[in-house]
Scaffold this active site. Structure first.
Site, PDB file in Angstrom:
ATOM      1  N   GLU A 176     -32.610 -27.586  14.705  1.00 11.40           N
ATOM      2  CA  GLU A 176     -33.523 -27.600  15.861  1.00 11.40           C
ATOM      3  C   GLU A 176     -34.912 -27.785  15.281  1.00 11.40           C
ATOM      4  OE1 GLU A 176     -32.262 -27.948  18.692  1.00 11.40           O
ATOM      5  OE2 GLU A 176     -30.238 -27.421  18.089  1.00 11.40           O
ATOM      6  N   CYS A 222     -42.046 -23.874  19.433  1.00  8.96           N
ATOM      7  CA  CYS A 222     -41.588 -25.269  19.452  1.00  8.96           C
ATOM      8  C   CYS A 222     -41.621 -25.794  20.879  1.00  8.96           C
ATOM      9  CB  CYS A 222     -40.191 -25.349  18.887  1.00  8.96           C
ATOM     10  SG  CYS A 222     -39.143 -24.077  19.550  1.00  8.96           S
TER      11      CYS A 222
HETATM   12  P1  NAD Z   1     -41.171 -25.793   8.268  1.00  7.20           P
HETATM   13  O1  NAD Z   1     -40.378 -27.035   8.428  1.00  7.20           O
HETATM   14  O2  NAD Z   1     -42.422 -25.845   7.489  1.00  7.20           O
HETATM   15  O3  NAD Z   1     -40.264 -24.675   7.553  1.00  7.20           O
HETATM   16  C1  NAD Z   1     -38.989 -24.327   8.038  1.00  7.20           C
HETATM   17  C2  NAD Z   1     -38.132 -23.858   6.893  1.00  7.20           C
HETATM   18  O4  NAD Z   1     -37.884 -24.972   6.026  1.00  7.20           O
HETATM   19  C3  NAD Z   1     -38.809 -22.789   6.040  1.00  7.20           C
HETATM   20  O5  NAD Z   1     -37.840 -21.856   5.616  1.00  7.20           O
HETATM   21  C4  NAD Z   1     -39.349 -23.580   4.881  1.00  7.20           C
HETATM   22  O6  NAD Z   1     -39.509 -22.830   3.705  1.00  7.20           O
HETATM   23  C5  NAD Z   1     -38.274 -24.634   4.706  1.00  7.20           C
HETATM   24  N1  NAD Z   1     -38.740 -25.842   4.026  1.00  7.20           N
HETATM   25  C6  NAD Z   1     -39.991 -26.351   4.005  1.00  7.20           C
HETATM   26  N2  NAD Z   1     -40.013 -27.483   3.268  1.00  7.20           N
HETATM   27  C7  NAD Z   1     -38.762 -27.681   2.828  1.00  7.20           C
HETATM   28  C8  NAD Z   1     -38.147 -28.679   2.035  1.00  7.20           C
HETATM   29  N3  NAD Z   1     -38.837 -29.702   1.552  1.00  7.20           N
HETATM   30  N4  NAD Z   1     -36.820 -28.578   1.797  1.00  7.20           N
HETATM   31  C9  NAD Z   1     -36.117 -27.558   2.306  1.00  7.20           C
HETATM   32  N5  NAD Z   1     -36.634 -26.576   3.056  1.00  7.20           N
HETATM   33  C10 NAD Z   1     -37.945 -26.638   3.317  1.00  7.20           C
HETATM   34  O7  NAD Z   1     -41.412 -25.207   9.720  1.00  7.20           O
HETATM   35  P2  NAD Z   1     -42.237 -23.918  10.160  1.00  7.20           P
HETATM   36  O8  NAD Z   1     -43.691 -24.192   9.987  1.00  7.20           O
HETATM   37  O9  NAD Z   1     -41.675 -22.683   9.571  1.00  7.20           O
HETATM   38  O10 NAD Z   1     -41.884 -23.875  11.715  1.00  7.20           O
HETATM   39  C11 NAD Z   1     -42.521 -24.709  12.634  1.00  7.20           C
HETATM   40  C12 NAD Z   1     -41.652 -25.901  12.975  1.00  7.20           C
HETATM   41  O11 NAD Z   1     -40.396 -25.472  13.441  1.00  7.20           O
HETATM   42  C13 NAD Z   1     -42.260 -26.720  14.118  1.00  7.20           C
HETATM   43  O12 NAD Z   1     -42.074 -28.086  13.864  1.00  7.20           O
HETATM   44  C14 NAD Z   1     -41.443 -26.261  15.324  1.00  7.20           C
HETATM   45  O13 NAD Z   1     -41.416 -27.185  16.374  1.00  7.20           O
HETATM   46  C15 NAD Z   1     -40.100 -26.051  14.709  1.00  7.20           C
HETATM   47  N6  NAD Z   1     -39.290 -25.130  15.498  1.00  7.20           N
HETATM   48  C16 NAD Z   1     -38.316 -25.657  16.284  1.00  7.20           C
HETATM   49  C17 NAD Z   1     -37.531 -24.831  17.076  1.00  7.20           C
HETATM   50  C18 NAD Z   1     -36.471 -25.402  17.965  1.00  7.20           C
HETATM   51  O14 NAD Z   1     -35.657 -24.644  18.476  1.00  7.20           O
HETATM   52  N7  NAD Z   1     -36.425 -26.713  18.168  1.00  7.20           N
HETATM   53  C19 NAD Z   1     -37.747 -23.450  17.049  1.00  7.20           C
HETATM   54  C20 NAD Z   1     -38.740 -22.938  16.216  1.00  7.20           C
HETATM   55  C21 NAD Z   1     -39.500 -23.788  15.442  1.00  7.20           C
END
Ligand code: NAD
Length: 541
Positions: A293, A327
Site C-alpha cells: 500500500e 496516505c
Molecule cells: P518510506 O517509503 O520512506 O518508508 C517506508 C518503509 O520503507 C520504512 O520502513 C523505510 O525504512 C523503508 N525503506 C525506505 N527506503 C527503502 C529502500 N530503498 N528499500 C527498502 N526499504 C526502504 O515511507 P514513509 O515516509 O515511512 O511513509 C510515508 C509513505 O507511505 C507515503 O508515501 C504514504 O502515502 C505511504 N503510506 C501509504 C499507506 C496506504 O495504505 N496506502 C499508508 C500509510 C503510508
C-alpha cells in the site's frame, strides 16, 4: 484444531476515548507522556526471542522537540538479518503446526492488552515518536490496532470455514496453509497500527515474519513488540530488525525462502523492491506474494450545489489532521467557482483558529512533521509557490525548525490545475486548490481522474444526485476508497477496508479478509471413500 468448532468473539470497533479536560484517560496519558519523555530507552533488535545489541546505534527524538533524546536503537548487520531469517524458519516448524485457536488467543490477548494496560503507553509513545496529538494517537495506536487484531481473528475463522461441496462418495476439504518460507513486513512511520498489523496479520495466518519498522517509528514499534511478547507470540515468529533499509531488504530478497512482502510506504520504494523481487525470481522456492500500500494524491471535488461549510470542514480535517501525513490526506481540491468565496472564508478562519505546538499541550490541533528532510522538502515547495505568479498562498506559508519541525498549515490556490503541488505527493500540511467554472463539472471530473498517477482516496461533495452519480462513474478508477459528502480520511477497520490502485498499491485492503487471503496457500484434499477397481467406463460397452 481441537475437538470443537470454536467461535471467536464477534469483533466490534474499539470505542474512541474522549480525553476531555478532567477525564481520567487524559490524566493518565499525560503522566505517561511525561514519564516516558524523561526516561531514556534502548531498543535492541529482537531475534528468536532474544534482545540483540550491536555496535551501531542511532538516537530517537520527538519531531516537535528534536534536541531532546528519547533513547537509542540498535542497527542490524547482514549477519543479524541472516540469523533472523534462519531462526524464523526454525520457529515456523512449530508455529505453522499450531492449532488456529491458539494463534487467535495470542492476538486477541494482544488486542486486550492495548485496550487496557498498554493504552496510555502506546498512545504516549505515538505522541512522542510521531508527534500525533492525543486524538490522532488514540484512533491509530490504540483503536485501529485493536480493531485490526480483533477483526482479523474473526476474518481468519470465516476464511477457514469456506469449504467446497462434497458428496456421499468423496469428501472435499480445503486446508489454508501458511506460505512456505517467511514473510517480510516493512512498515511506514505514520501509523503505529500499520506497523503492528503488517507483521501480525501474516503471523496470525500461521506465517513467520521478519519485521522492519521505519527509523522514525522505532520508539513506538518497541511498545508494539512488547505487547506481542507479553501476549505470547513465540520466539522467532516475529523478529524485528532496524537499520539500513537497502542492506536489510537485499539480504531478505536474496533468501530462497522469501515467500512474501507486506509493505506500506512510498511508491518509489515499493517499485524498487518489486523490481528486485523480479530480478531474483529464479532463486525462490515459491512465487512470493507482493502486497504493498503506497502513496496518494487524494482529492476533494465540490459541486456548486454542495454546502460550503461542510466542504471547508472536510478540507480542514482531511488535509491537516496529523499534519497531512496520512496516505489518505486531501492534498488537491477542486472547488466550484460559485461556492469558493464561502468555502475560502470558512477554511481560512478554521486554519487561523488552529493551534500548533507540542502534543503535550492538548489544545494543539497541529504538531510537527516527522523529520528534517520532510520539513526541508515542504519548505522548498512553499517557497517555490511564493515566487510563482500562478500560485497564491491564502493561508499559512511559514515554517520554523528551531525547536521542532513545524510547518504552518498552508493553502495554495493555483491557476494551473497541473501545477506541481496538484500532482506530487508532498506528505505534509500543504493543500492546493483549483477553482473551476460551475459549468465545467464533467470536464473537471476528467481532470481529477487524469491529474495524478495515484488512486488512493477521494471525495465528492454535492446536493445534486445527478452530479454525484456522474462523479461516481467518471472517478471509478481514481480512488480505492471513495467518499460521498465526507472527508477522504479516517477509514475504520471492518467498515471501510482500505487501499488504492494505480501507483497507490496492490489494493489488498488492509483490515479485510481480502488481505488475509494473501498470506495463505490453500491445499485441496479429496478423500474418496470407495475407490474404483475397474478402469472401464460404461460407454466402452
Ligand atoms: P518510506 O517509503 O520512506 O518508508 C517506508 C518503509 O520503507 C520504512 O520502513 C523505510 O525504512 C523503508 N525503506 C525506505 N527506503 C527503502 C529502500 N530503498 N528499500 C527498502 N526499504 C526502504 O515511507 P514513509 O515516509 O515511512 O511513509 C510515508 C509513505 O507511505 C507515503 O508515501 C504514504 O502515502 C505511504 N503510506 C501509504 C499507506 C496506504 O495504505 N496506502 C499508508 C500509510 C503510508
Amino acid at each position: 484444531m481441537g475437538n470443537g468448532f470454536f467461535e471467536v468473539p464477534i469483533a466490534v470497533n474499539e470505542p474512541i476515548k474522549g480525553y476531555a479536560p478532567g477525564s481520567p484517560e487524559r490524566k493518565e496519558v499525560l503522566e505517561t507522556y511525561k514519564e516516558m519523555y524523561n526516561t531514556k530507552v534502548e531498543v535492541p533488535l529482537f531475534i528468536n526471542g532474544k534482545e540483540v545489541k550491536t555496535k551501531d546505534t542511532s538516537t530517537m527524538s520527538p519531531p516537535h522537540d528534536h534536541k531532546h533524546v528519547l533513547g537509542t536503537y540498535h542497527k542490524a548487520t547482514k549477519k543479524n538479518v541472516e540469523e533472523a531469517i534462519s531462526t524464523s524458519l526454525e520457529a515456523r516448524k512449530k508455529w505453522a503446526a499450531m492449532p488456529w485457536e491458539q494463534r487467535a488467543g495470542i492476538f486477541l490477548r494482544a488486542a486486550e492488552l492495548i485496550a487496557g494496560p498498554y493504552r496510555a503507553k502506546i498512545n504516549a509513545a505515538t505522541m512522542l515518536a510521531q508527534s500525533k496529538n492525543i486524538y490522532q494517537a488514540e484512533i491509530d495506536a490504540a483503536c485501529e490496532l485493536i480493531d485490526f487484531l480483533r477483526f482479523n481473528v474473526q476474518y481468519m475463522t470465516e476464511i477457514y470455514a469456506e469449504q467446497p461441496e462434497s458428496t456421499s462418495a468423496a469428501w472435499n476439504r480445503i486446508e489454508y496453509r501458511p506460505l512456505e518460507g517467511f514473510i517480510y513486513a516493512i512498515t511506514p512511520f505514520n501509523f503505529t497500527a500499520i506497523a503492528g498489523n503488517l507483521p501480525a496479520s501474516a503471523a496470525l495466518m500461521g506465517n513467520v515474519v521478519l519485521w522492519k519498522p521505519s527509523d522514525s517509528q522505532v520508539y513506538s514499534a518497541k511498545v508494539v513488540l512488547d505487547v506481542f511478547r507479553e501476549a505470547g507470540v513465540p520466539a522467532g515468529v516475529i523478529n524485528m530488525v532496524m537499520g539500513d533499509p537497502v542492506m536489510i531488504t537485499d539480504t531478505v530478497l536474496a533468501s530462497p525462502d522469501f515467500s512474501g512482502i507486506h509493505f506500506t510506504g512510498s511508491t518509489h520504494v515499493f517499485k524498487d523492491i518489486w523490481q528486485k523481487v523480479g530480478t531474483n525470481i529464479h532463486n525462490y522456492k515459491t512465487y512470493p506474494r507482493i502486497v504493498g500500500e503506497t502513496g496518494g494524491k487524494d482529492f476533494i471535488v465540490a459541486h456548486k450545489t454542495s454546502n460550503p461549510k461542510q466542504v471547508a470542514t472536510a478540507m480542514a480535517r482531511g488535509a491537516f489532521e496529523f499534519q497531512g501525513q496520512k496516505c489518505s490526506a486531501a492534498s488537491r481540491c477542486y472547488i466550484s467557482e460559485s461556492i469558493w468565496k464561502d468555502v475560502k472564508k470558512d477554511l481560512v478562519a478554521d486554519i487561523k483558529s488552529f493551534k500548533m505546538g507540542s502534543p503535550e499541550d492538548m489544545g494543539n490541533f497541529i504538531t510537527a512533521v516527522i523529520h528534517e528532510s520532510s520539513f526541508d522538502k515542504l519548505a522548498k515547495y512553499i517557497d517555490a509557490a511564493k515566487k510563482d505568479e500562478n500560485a497564491e498562498i491564502i493561508a499559512g506559508g511559514n515554517y520554523d525548525k528551531s525547536k521542532g519541525y513545524f510547518i504552518e498549515p498552508t493553502v495554495i490556490v493555483v491557476k494551473d490545475p497541473k501545477y506541481t503541488t496538484m500532482c506530487t505527493e508532498l506528505f505534509g500540511p500543504v493543500l492546493t486548490v483549483y477553482v473551476f467554472e460551475d459549468k465545467k463539472w464533467e470536464e473537471t471530473l476528467h481532470l481529477v481522474d487524469e491529474t495524478s498517477e495515484y488512486a488512493l482516496t477521494g471525495a465528492v461533495f454535492s446536493e445534486d444526485r445527478y452530479a454525484l452519480e456522474e462523479a461516481v462513474k467518471i472517478l471509478e478508477n481514481a480512488a480505492g476508497n471513495f467518499y460521498i459528502n465526507d472527508k477522504p480520511t479516517g477509514a475504520v477497520v471492518g467498515q471501510q477496508p482500505f487501499g488504492g490502485a494505480r501507483a497507490s498499491g496492490t489494493n489488498d485492503k488492509a483490515g479485510s479478509k481480502q488481505n488475509l487471503y494473501r498470506w495463505i496457500s490453500p491445499r485441496m484434499v479429496k478423500e474418496t471413500f470407495v475407490s474404483p477397481t475397474d478402469y472401464r467406463y460404461p460407454f466402452l460397452g
